[in-house]
Write a protein that holds these residues in place. Structure first.
Motif, PDB file in Angstrom:
ATOM      1  N   PRO A   4      74.641  59.588  23.746  1.00  0.00           N
ATOM      2  CA  PRO A   4      75.419  59.860  22.520  1.00  0.00           C
ATOM      3  C   PRO A   4      76.136  58.615  22.013  1.00  0.00           C
ATOM      4  CG  PRO A   4      75.850  61.508  24.218  1.00  0.00           C
ATOM      5  CD  PRO A   4      75.081  60.396  24.878  1.00  0.00           C
ATOM      6  N   ASN A   5      76.313  58.560  20.707  1.00  0.00           N
ATOM      7  CA  ASN A   5      77.051  57.459  20.090  1.00  0.00           C
ATOM      8  C   ASN A   5      78.543  57.717  20.279  1.00  0.00           C
ATOM      9  OD1 ASN A   5      78.459  55.786  18.293  1.00  0.00           O
ATOM     10  ND2 ASN A   5      76.658  55.604  16.965  1.00  0.00           N
ATOM     11  N   GLU A   6      79.145  57.019  21.242  1.00  0.00           N
ATOM     12  CA  GLU A   6      80.541  57.271  21.609  1.00  0.00           C
ATOM     13  C   GLU A   6      81.494  56.995  20.447  1.00  0.00           C
ATOM     14  OE1 GLU A   6      83.146  58.742  24.386  1.00  0.00           O
ATOM     15  OE2 GLU A   6      81.022  58.400  24.726  1.00  0.00           O
ATOM     16  N   VAL A   7      81.223  55.938  19.701  1.00  0.00           N
ATOM     17  CA  VAL A   7      82.111  55.591  18.592  1.00  0.00           C
ATOM     18  C   VAL A   7      82.108  56.686  17.531  1.00  0.00           C
ATOM     19  CG1 VAL A   7      82.546  53.947  16.738  1.00  0.00           C
ATOM     20  CG2 VAL A   7      81.857  53.112  18.995  1.00  0.00           C
ATOM     21  N   ALA A   8      80.909  57.182  17.210  1.00  0.00           N
ATOM     22  CA  ALA A   8      80.806  58.231  16.203  1.00  0.00           C
ATOM     23  C   ALA A   8      81.486  59.512  16.679  1.00  0.00           C
ATOM     24  CB  ALA A   8      79.335  58.511  15.881  1.00  0.00           C
ATOM     25  N   ARG A   9      81.314  59.840  17.961  1.00  0.00           N
ATOM     26  CA  ARG A   9      81.947  61.037  18.516  1.00  0.00           C
ATOM     27  C   ARG A   9      83.469  60.926  18.438  1.00  0.00           C
ATOM     28  NH1 ARG A   9      80.265  61.912  24.405  1.00  0.00           N
ATOM     29  NH2 ARG A   9      81.561  63.780  24.151  1.00  0.00           N
TER      30      ARG A   9
ATOM     31  N   GLN B 135      88.482  62.562  16.419  1.00  0.00           N
ATOM     32  CA  GLN B 135      89.799  61.943  16.288  1.00  0.00           C
ATOM     33  C   GLN B 135      90.443  61.706  17.653  1.00  0.00           C
ATOM     34  OE1 GLN B 135      91.317  60.866  13.226  1.00  0.00           O
ATOM     35  NE2 GLN B 135      89.151  61.104  12.765  1.00  0.00           N
ATOM     36  N   LYS B 136      89.603  61.470  18.644  1.00  0.00           N
ATOM     37  CA  LYS B 136      90.103  61.201  19.988  1.00  0.00           C
ATOM     38  C   LYS B 136      89.172  60.209  20.656  1.00  0.00           C
ATOM     39  CE  LYS B 136      91.094  63.302  24.455  1.00  0.00           C
ATOM     40  NZ  LYS B 136      91.033  64.532  25.287  1.00  0.00           N
ATOM     41  N   SER B 137      89.737  59.133  21.159  1.00  0.00           N
ATOM     42  CA  SER B 137      88.927  58.107  21.797  1.00  0.00           C
ATOM     43  C   SER B 137      89.079  58.174  23.311  1.00  0.00           C
ATOM     44  CB  SER B 137      89.362  56.724  21.304  1.00  0.00           C
ATOM     45  OG  SER B 137      88.670  55.713  22.024  1.00  0.00           O
ATOM     46  N   THR B 138      88.008  57.881  24.012  1.00  0.00           N
ATOM     47  CA  THR B 138      88.064  57.764  25.471  1.00  0.00           C
ATOM     48  C   THR B 138      87.824  56.301  25.870  1.00  0.00           C
ATOM     49  OG1 THR B 138      85.714  58.315  25.646  1.00  0.00           O
ATOM     50  CG2 THR B 138      87.300  60.128  25.864  1.00  0.00           C
ATOM     51  N   MET B 139      88.034  55.409  24.906  1.00  0.00           N
ATOM     52  CA  MET B 139      87.830  53.982  25.143  1.00  0.00           C
ATOM     53  C   MET B 139      89.171  53.277  25.293  1.00  0.00           C
ATOM     54  SD  MET B 139      85.086  51.980  25.306  1.00  0.00           S
ATOM     55  CE  MET B 139      83.881  52.752  24.227  1.00  0.00           C
ATOM     56  N   VAL B 140      89.315  52.522  26.392  1.00  0.00           N
ATOM     57  CA  VAL B 140      90.519  51.723  26.624  1.00  0.00           C
ATOM     58  C   VAL B 140      90.111  50.246  26.661  1.00  0.00           C
ATOM     59  CG1 VAL B 140      92.279  51.084  28.330  1.00  0.00           C
ATOM     60  CG2 VAL B 140      91.844  53.491  27.833  1.00  0.00           C
ATOM     61  N   ALA B 141      90.836  49.433  25.921  1.00  0.00           N
ATOM     62  CA  ALA B 141      90.533  48.004  25.861  1.00  0.00           C
ATOM     63  C   ALA B 141      91.350  47.241  26.898  1.00  0.00           C
ATOM     64  CB  ALA B 141      90.831  47.454  24.467  1.00  0.00           C
ATOM     65  N   LEU B 142      90.698  46.283  27.543  1.00  0.00           N
ATOM     66  CA  LEU B 142      91.373  45.384  28.473  1.00  0.00           C
ATOM     67  C   LEU B 142      91.273  43.976  27.909  1.00  0.00           C
ATOM     68  CD1 LEU B 142      92.740  44.626  31.141  1.00  0.00           C
ATOM     69  CD2 LEU B 142      90.468  44.534  32.198  1.00  0.00           C
TER      70      LEU B 142
ATOM     71  N   ASN C  80      89.681  50.042  15.079  1.00  0.00           N
ATOM     72  CA  ASN C  80      88.702  50.929  15.705  1.00  0.00           C
ATOM     73  C   ASN C  80      89.339  52.049  16.524  1.00  0.00           C
ATOM     74  OD1 ASN C  80      85.736  49.864  15.311  1.00  0.00           O
ATOM     75  ND2 ASN C  80      87.060  48.067  15.500  1.00  0.00           N
ATOM     76  N   LYS C  81      90.684  52.061  16.570  1.00  0.00           N
ATOM     77  CA  LYS C  81      91.409  53.179  17.173  1.00  0.00           C
ATOM     78  C   LYS C  81      90.970  53.504  18.603  1.00  0.00           C
ATOM     79  CE  LYS C  81      93.804  53.669  13.465  1.00  0.00           C
ATOM     80  NZ  LYS C  81      95.164  53.149  13.419  1.00  0.00           N
ATOM     81  N   VAL C  82      91.066  52.528  19.484  1.00  0.00           N
ATOM     82  CA  VAL C  82      90.858  52.819  20.896  1.00  0.00           C
ATOM     83  C   VAL C  82      92.022  53.677  21.371  1.00  0.00           C
ATOM     84  CG1 VAL C  82      89.513  50.752  21.401  1.00  0.00           C
ATOM     85  CG2 VAL C  82      92.014  50.660  21.535  1.00  0.00           C
ATOM     86  N   ALA C  83      91.847  54.333  22.513  1.00  0.00           N
ATOM     87  CA  ALA C  83      92.905  55.217  23.021  1.00  0.00           C
ATOM     88  C   ALA C  83      94.135  54.430  23.445  1.00  0.00           C
ATOM     89  CB  ALA C  83      92.369  56.029  24.198  1.00  0.00           C
ATOM     90  N   GLY C  84      93.906  53.232  23.972  1.00  0.00           N
ATOM     91  CA  GLY C  84      95.022  52.415  24.422  1.00  0.00           C
ATOM     92  C   GLY C  84      94.558  51.023  24.810  1.00  0.00           C
TER      93      GLY C  84
END
Length: 324
Positions: free
Chosen positions: A47-52, A57-64, A114-118
């Motif tokens: 699945p396209n995670e970004v599109a999902r 309106q909820k991200s499961t991506m965290v940036a380091l 891109n509205k990452v979760a955190g």
């Protein structure tokens, strides 16, 4: 690469049904869910995670955000952060800035859009005015004036321990080696702890630092060894393990042996492989604990919780090697 429509065609359902299955919508019959999942597996559809995230309106991506993935301390930290995020059902986006403030600002702008979760971030640059609190953020080693939570090791106590261990090993005249940055961070407390303990014990000490904007290995140590009094010190505390290892290597060129002539202690604890010689005596940072705590605190922020502290300092320990 298979598409959502390919999955729908193979399962004999509509694209909307496939989307509902992927997003675990409750209003899907078990028989239909099984057909869609079988089609996903057969096609190896991802699945396209970004599109999902956008639709939900909820991200499961965290940036380091890291200064350098090449540095062993940052690599180890990233490993445990990714592992803890994976346990919690989150994914890691790695942003390697190379320590450049312009690249850090680029990443921060991109992450806000891109509205990452955190974000979990490490920066030693003066970019405070550009750090937004619109997205939950945890800082490592650096605290800002915007109520951004900081996770760090107990740098001050680490500096005091280093001085005590050098004296215990027989050092009479000691030096602190460091590289300063344009912005204040908890790393500065290593020097303060070292100085305070030296004063408490009446030990003669010297502070040698250069700014990271002009730092160069060869020039740093060439300048260092030009100062005659620094050639006759009997103990060195370097504010990172890499700096300590470079000092040992450069000192050999001046006939200075470690630990016979000078005792050396680093800070980080990155060298734990006995194949390396000499094994460096060091103040070991609790890397795994720092990483996992950073993730746990970030997830609490993502859930809207208020954290009790602004700075979380985790105890360090001395690990004796062959250089003291």
């Amino acid at each position: 690469m298979p598409s959502l429509k390919d999955v729908a065609d193979l399962a004999g359902v509509g694209v909307g049904t496939v989307s509902r299955v992927i997003n675990n919508h409750p209003n899907v019959r078990n028989e239909t869910r099984e057909k869609v999942n079988a089609a996903i597996k057969q096609l190896n559809y991802i699945p396209n995670e970004v599109a999902r995230n956008f639709k939900m309106q909820k991200s499961t991506m965290v940036a380091l955000l890291l200064p350098s993935i090449w540095h062993p301390f940052f690599s180890e930290l990233a490993y445990y952060i990714e592992d803890e995020l994976d346990r919690e059902g989150y994914k890691l986006m790695l942003c390697n800035s190379g320590g450049r403030p312009d690249k850090e600002l680029y990443y921060l702008d991109m992450l806000n859009q891109n509205k990452v979760a955190g974000i979990i971030g490490i920066t030693y640059n003066d970019i405070e005015d550009s750090v937004s609190t619109d997205i939950p953020i945890i800082s490592i080693d650096r605290h800002f004036g915007k109520k951004i939570t900081c996770v760090t090791s107990d740098n001050y106590t680490g500096g005091r321990i280093a001085l005590k261990e050098l004296v215990k090993a027989g050092a009479k005249k000691v030096a602190y080696l460091g590289i300063t940055s344009s912005a204040y961070s908890e790393v500065e407390l290593r020097k303060k702890g070292f100085i305070d303990e030296a004063k408490a014990q009446g030990i003669e000490y010297i502070i040698y630092e250069e700014n990271d904007t002009v730092y160069n290995d060869d020039e740093y140590f060439e300048n260092f060894f030009k100062i005659k009094e620094l050639r006759h010190i009997s103990g060195v505390f370097a504010n990172t393990d890499l700096l300590a290892a470079k000092y040992i290597d450069k000192a050999k060129q001046y006939g200075i042996r470690t630990p016979e002539d000078v005792k050396v202690i680093g800070y980080d604890g990155i060298q734990d492989n006995k194949l390396f010689h000499p094994i460096l005596s060091t103040i070991r940072q609790p890397v795994e604990e720092m990483a996992r705590m950073s993730v746990k605190l970030l997830l609490r922020k993502i859930e809207g919780q208020t954290l009790e502290q602004e700075i979380y300092r985790i105890p360090v320990m001395f690990r004796e090697g062959e250089t003291t």
